[in-house]
Write an enzyme that holds these catalytic residues in place. Structure first.
Site, PDB file in Angstrom:
ATOM      1  N   THR A 133       0.824  -1.211   0.000  1.00 13.32           N
ATOM      2  CA  THR A 133       0.000   0.000   0.000  1.00 13.32           C
ATOM      3  C   THR A 133       0.858   1.262   0.000  1.00 13.32           C
ATOM      4  O   THR A 133       2.002   1.237   0.471  1.00 13.32           O
ATOM      5  CB  THR A 133      -0.894   0.000   1.262  1.00 13.32           C
ATOM      6  N   ASP A 134       0.267   2.356  -0.480  1.00 14.08           N
ATOM      7  CA  ASP A 134       0.981   3.633  -0.418  1.00 14.08           C
ATOM      8  C   ASP A 134       1.076   4.165   1.012  1.00 14.08           C
ATOM      9  O   ASP A 134       1.840   5.083   1.297  1.00 14.08           O
ATOM     10  CB  ASP A 134       0.313   4.680  -1.333  1.00 14.08           C
ATOM     11  N   GLU A 135       0.293   3.557   1.927  1.00 13.07           N
ATOM     12  CA  GLU A 135       0.267   4.088   3.296  1.00 13.07           C
ATOM     13  C   GLU A 135       1.601   3.893   4.022  1.00 13.07           C
ATOM     14  O   GLU A 135       1.849   4.529   5.039  1.00 13.07           O
ATOM     15  CB  GLU A 135      -0.895   3.458   4.079  1.00 13.07           C
ATOM     16  N   TYR A 158      -1.639  -0.430  10.991  1.00 16.39           N
ATOM     17  CA  TYR A 158      -1.799  -1.116   9.695  1.00 16.39           C
ATOM     18  C   TYR A 158      -0.602  -0.825   8.792  1.00 16.39           C
ATOM     19  O   TYR A 158       0.064  -1.734   8.289  1.00 16.39           O
ATOM     20  CB  TYR A 158      -3.106  -0.678   9.005  1.00 16.39           C
ATOM     21  N   LYS A 162       2.398  -3.271   7.271  1.00 17.02           N
ATOM     22  CA  LYS A 162       2.646  -3.454   5.836  1.00 17.02           C
ATOM     23  C   LYS A 162       4.087  -3.030   5.500  1.00 17.02           C
ATOM     24  O   LYS A 162       4.768  -3.684   4.702  1.00 17.02           O
ATOM     25  CB  LYS A 162       1.653  -2.650   4.989  1.00 17.02           C
TER      26      LYS A 162
HETATM   27  P1  NAD Z   1      -9.572  -7.451   2.285  1.00 12.35           P
HETATM   28  O1  NAD Z   1      -9.555  -7.153   3.756  1.00 12.35           O
HETATM   29  O2  NAD Z   1     -10.802  -7.196   1.495  1.00 12.35           O
HETATM   30  O3  NAD Z   1      -9.201  -8.993   2.053  1.00 12.35           O
HETATM   31  C1  NAD Z   1      -8.191  -9.638   2.752  1.00 12.35           C
HETATM   32  C2  NAD Z   1      -8.316 -11.144   2.493  1.00 12.35           C
HETATM   33  O4  NAD Z   1      -7.251 -11.802   3.193  1.00 12.35           O
HETATM   34  C3  NAD Z   1      -9.624 -11.750   3.001  1.00 12.35           C
HETATM   35  O5  NAD Z   1     -10.170 -12.639   2.048  1.00 12.35           O
HETATM   36  C4  NAD Z   1      -9.209 -12.494   4.259  1.00 12.35           C
HETATM   37  O6  NAD Z   1     -10.049 -13.610   4.550  1.00 12.35           O
HETATM   38  C5  NAD Z   1      -7.790 -12.900   3.922  1.00 12.35           C
HETATM   39  N1  NAD Z   1      -6.982 -13.101   5.134  1.00 12.35           N
HETATM   40  C6  NAD Z   1      -6.845 -12.229   6.167  1.00 12.35           C
HETATM   41  N2  NAD Z   1      -6.053 -12.790   7.116  1.00 12.35           N
HETATM   42  C7  NAD Z   1      -5.660 -14.000   6.633  1.00 12.35           C
HETATM   43  C8  NAD Z   1      -4.831 -15.023   7.143  1.00 12.35           C
HETATM   44  N3  NAD Z   1      -4.257 -14.921   8.344  1.00 12.35           N
HETATM   45  N4  NAD Z   1      -4.628 -16.125   6.386  1.00 12.35           N
HETATM   46  C9  NAD Z   1      -5.216 -16.246   5.161  1.00 12.35           C
HETATM   47  N5  NAD Z   1      -6.041 -15.321   4.644  1.00 12.35           N
HETATM   48  C10 NAD Z   1      -6.249 -14.196   5.368  1.00 12.35           C
HETATM   49  O7  NAD Z   1      -8.320  -6.678   1.714  1.00 12.35           O
HETATM   50  P2  NAD Z   1      -8.135  -5.935   0.311  1.00 12.35           P
HETATM   51  O8  NAD Z   1      -8.667  -4.566   0.437  1.00 12.35           O
HETATM   52  O9  NAD Z   1      -8.589  -6.803  -0.775  1.00 12.35           O
HETATM   53  O10 NAD Z   1      -6.545  -5.812   0.271  1.00 12.35           O
HETATM   54  C11 NAD Z   1      -5.758  -6.875  -0.275  1.00 12.35           C
HETATM   55  C12 NAD Z   1      -4.283  -6.497  -0.192  1.00 12.35           C
HETATM   56  O11 NAD Z   1      -4.069  -5.278  -0.908  1.00 12.35           O
HETATM   57  C13 NAD Z   1      -3.796  -6.248   1.237  1.00 12.35           C
HETATM   58  O12 NAD Z   1      -2.495  -6.774   1.338  1.00 12.35           O
HETATM   59  C14 NAD Z   1      -3.782  -4.736   1.351  1.00 12.35           C
HETATM   60  O13 NAD Z   1      -2.788  -4.308   2.265  1.00 12.35           O
HETATM   61  C15 NAD Z   1      -3.443  -4.322  -0.067  1.00 12.35           C
HETATM   62  N6  NAD Z   1      -3.944  -2.997  -0.491  1.00 12.35           N
HETATM   63  C16 NAD Z   1      -5.259  -2.678  -0.312  1.00 12.35           C
HETATM   64  C17 NAD Z   1      -5.717  -1.430  -0.760  1.00 12.35           C
HETATM   65  C18 NAD Z   1      -7.164  -1.044  -0.633  1.00 12.35           C
HETATM   66  O14 NAD Z   1      -7.511   0.105  -0.926  1.00 12.35           O
HETATM   67  N7  NAD Z   1      -8.073  -1.929  -0.241  1.00 12.35           N
HETATM   68  C19 NAD Z   1      -4.831  -0.532  -1.362  1.00 12.35           C
HETATM   69  C20 NAD Z   1      -3.489  -0.904  -1.515  1.00 12.35           C
HETATM   70  C21 NAD Z   1      -3.059  -2.154  -1.081  1.00 12.35           C
HETATM   71  P1  TYD Z   2     -10.656   4.120   4.371  1.00 14.49           P
HETATM   72  O1  TYD Z   2     -11.638   3.709   3.334  1.00 14.49           O
HETATM   73  O2  TYD Z   2     -10.727   3.487   5.724  1.00 14.49           O
HETATM   74  O3  TYD Z   2      -9.211   3.939   3.730  1.00 14.49           O
HETATM   75  P2  TYD Z   2      -7.744   4.442   4.291  1.00 14.49           P
HETATM   76  O4  TYD Z   2      -7.831   4.711   5.732  1.00 14.49           O
HETATM   77  O5  TYD Z   2      -6.925   3.230   4.005  1.00 14.49           O
HETATM   78  O6  TYD Z   2      -7.385   5.626   3.470  1.00 14.49           O
HETATM   79  O7  TYD Z   2     -10.767   5.685   4.577  1.00 14.49           O
HETATM   80  C1  TYD Z   2     -10.632   6.600   3.496  1.00 14.49           C
HETATM   81  C2  TYD Z   2     -10.726   8.001   4.065  1.00 14.49           C
HETATM   82  O8  TYD Z   2     -12.067   8.204   4.572  1.00 14.49           O
HETATM   83  C3  TYD Z   2      -9.804   8.249   5.245  1.00 14.49           C
HETATM   84  O9  TYD Z   2      -9.331   9.595   5.203  1.00 14.49           O
HETATM   85  C4  TYD Z   2     -10.697   8.060   6.466  1.00 14.49           C
HETATM   86  C5  TYD Z   2     -12.055   8.537   5.961  1.00 14.49           C
HETATM   87  N1  TYD Z   2     -13.224   7.864   6.577  1.00 14.49           N
HETATM   88  C6  TYD Z   2     -14.251   8.635   7.144  1.00 14.49           C
HETATM   89  O10 TYD Z   2     -14.230   9.885   7.109  1.00 14.49           O
HETATM   90  N2  TYD Z   2     -15.305   7.989   7.719  1.00 14.49           N
HETATM   91  C7  TYD Z   2     -15.384   6.626   7.782  1.00 14.49           C
HETATM   92  O11 TYD Z   2     -16.379   6.093   8.341  1.00 14.49           O
HETATM   93  C8  TYD Z   2     -14.339   5.848   7.186  1.00 14.49           C
HETATM   94  C9  TYD Z   2     -14.376   4.350   7.218  1.00 14.49           C
HETATM   95  C10 TYD Z   2     -13.281   6.518   6.596  1.00 14.49           C
END
Ligand code: NAD
Ligand code: TYD
Length: 351
Positions: A133-135, A158, A162
């Site tokens: 992630t970019d975070e 988080y 990561k």
């Molecule tokens: P998500 O929370 O929707 O899905 C995570 C999946 O991992 C789920 O299916 C869960 O059951 C599985 N999981 C969790 N713990 C586990 C374990 N101990 N063993 C096996 N499986 C396990 O997450 P997402 O949003 O799809 O993100 C996927 C990846 O992409 C993550 O690594 C996250 O850090 C990265 N990412 C997410 C975003 C975003 O905006 N959602 C952006 C950049 C990077």
């Molecule tokens: P989120 O979807 O949790 O992603 P991330 O924290 O990984 O960026 O949140 C996106 C933005 O929205 C973040 O600045 C937090 C804000 N946010 C709210 O204002 N209210 C909410 O209920 C949630 C879940 C997020």
């Protein structure tokens, strides 16, 4: 690269399910193994359309369980890994950091060790692809962009977990010559995202006429990317990325939270046939998230120039498709928001 047996972890989650679908459909000659422990965020309903395909296999396992991970690697001899399994929600990491250390750090180490264990004497044609992630870069001020050489400075449990897993992947590359690639992506949105993240949470609340809890003053900025475009980027990096390299992936699409929420409200009102302004009345400013990062924005020029990737949809189109999906999949929403979701919601948004 050998691609006979591709392990995708976290394939039942939001991004993982789109990656699994893309690979199963696009590469019938690969065997795709989706390993997932099915936490609250994992849902096999996300993959109903491809579960019968011959090249798709589901393995229910926990990446924290070293023994079963080692066993599965021995049994299936995965040539490459695309590692997405993670605890992924910042608010949950603030309440329970240890769960993030276990899955995101120890779980990643278990995979690295198992991969190294079976291929150490011949890494030729093998690949470990870590999705991040970019975070990890921390926060930006009003200007500037994250590049691949921006120093890591994570601010939430988080992002710290990561960042740590990214460092371990890189360290295994340096120390053991493990062939790896990493990508760091901005905020994703799209169908099948669990309604704890901003966009699906607010769609669900508008449907149910519940308050829209905007943290702080709403002037936080994120760079949003449609999940299908992230999956396309992962496909490219997996096949054409260079070993030992990092690729930043972003939408060139920055939105202040409050502006995004207003656009979402407008689109929802149009689709629900509400009078303009109905959904905006639900906006409620609530207590800020601790350590809330002000701004994320990705410079995605490296992946654009080296691999020719760019986003394929505008934010307005992607958001509209996303809303349409949630409106026509309310059973999915009802299913994932029953039970434990209610307890989470009450704890997170109690005043
Ligand atoms: P998500 O929370 O929707 O899905 C995570 C999946 O991992 C789920 O299916 C869960 O059951 C599985 N999981 C969790 N713990 C586990 C374990 N101990 N063993 C096996 N499986 C396990 O997450 P997402 O949003 O799809 O993100 C996927 C990846 O992409 C993550 O690594 C996250 O850090 C990265 N990412 C997410 C975003 C975003 O905006 N959602 C952006 C950049 C990077
Ligand atoms: P989120 O979807 O949790 O992603 P991330 O924290 O990984 O960026 O949140 C996106 C933005 O929205 C973040 O600045 C937090 C804000 N946010 C709210 O204002 N209210 C909410 O209920 C949630 C879940 C997020």
């Amino acid at each position: 690269m050998n691609k006979n047996n591709v392990l995708i972890t976290g394939g039942a989650g939001f991004i993982g399910s789109h990656v699994v679908r893309l690979f199963v459909n696009k590469y019938p000659e690969y065997q795709i193994y989706n390993l997932d422990s099915l936490t609250y965020a994992g849902n096999l309903e996300n993959l109903k359309d491809i579960e019968e395909e011959e090249n798709y296999h589901f393995l229910k396992a926990d990446i924290n369980d070293e023994e079963s991970i080692n066993k599965l690697f021995k049994q299936y001899q995965f040539d490459s890994v695309i590692h997405l399994a993670a605890e992924s929600h910042v608010d949950r990491s603030i309440k329970d950091p240890l769960a993030f250390v276990k899955t995101n750090i120890i779980g990643t180490l278990n995979l690295l060790n198992a991969f190294k264990g079976i291929w150490e004497h011949d890494f030729d044609g093998k690949r470990f692809y870590h999705i991040s992630t970019d975070e990890v870069y921390g926060t930006l001020g009003e200007s500037g962009l994250f590049t691949e050489i921006t120093p890591y400075s994570p601010n939430s449990p988080y992002s710290a977990s990561k960042a740590s897993s990214d460092h371990f992947v890189r360290a295994y590359g340096e120390t053991y010559d493990l062939p790896y690639v990493i990508s760091n992506c901005s905020n994703n949105y799209g169908q099948n995202q669990f309604p704890e993240k901003l966009i699906p949470l607010f769609i669900n609340n508008i449907i149910n006429k519940k308050p829209l809890p905007v943290y702080g003053d709403g002037n936080y900025t994120r760079d949003w990317l449609y999940v299908i475009d992230h999956a396309r980027a992962i496909d490219l990096v997996f096949h054409e990325g260079e070993n030992g390299e990092t690729y930043n992936i972003g939408g060139f699409n920055e939105w202040k939270n409050i502006d995004l929420v207003r656009l979402l409200c407008k689109q929802m009102d149009e689709k629900l046939g509400n009078a303009n302004g109905t959904s905006e009345e639900l906006i409620t400013y609530v207590k800020d998230r601790p350590g809330h990062d002000l701004r994320y924005a990705i410079d995605a020029s490296k992946i654009n120039e080296k691999l020719g990737w760019e986003p394929s949809v505008t934010f307005e189109e992607g958001l509209s498709k996303t809303i349409d999906w949630y409106l026509s999949n309310q059973e999915w929403l009802n299913h994932v928001t029953s039970g434990a979701y209610q307890t989470y919601y009450e704890k997170q948004y109690q005043s």
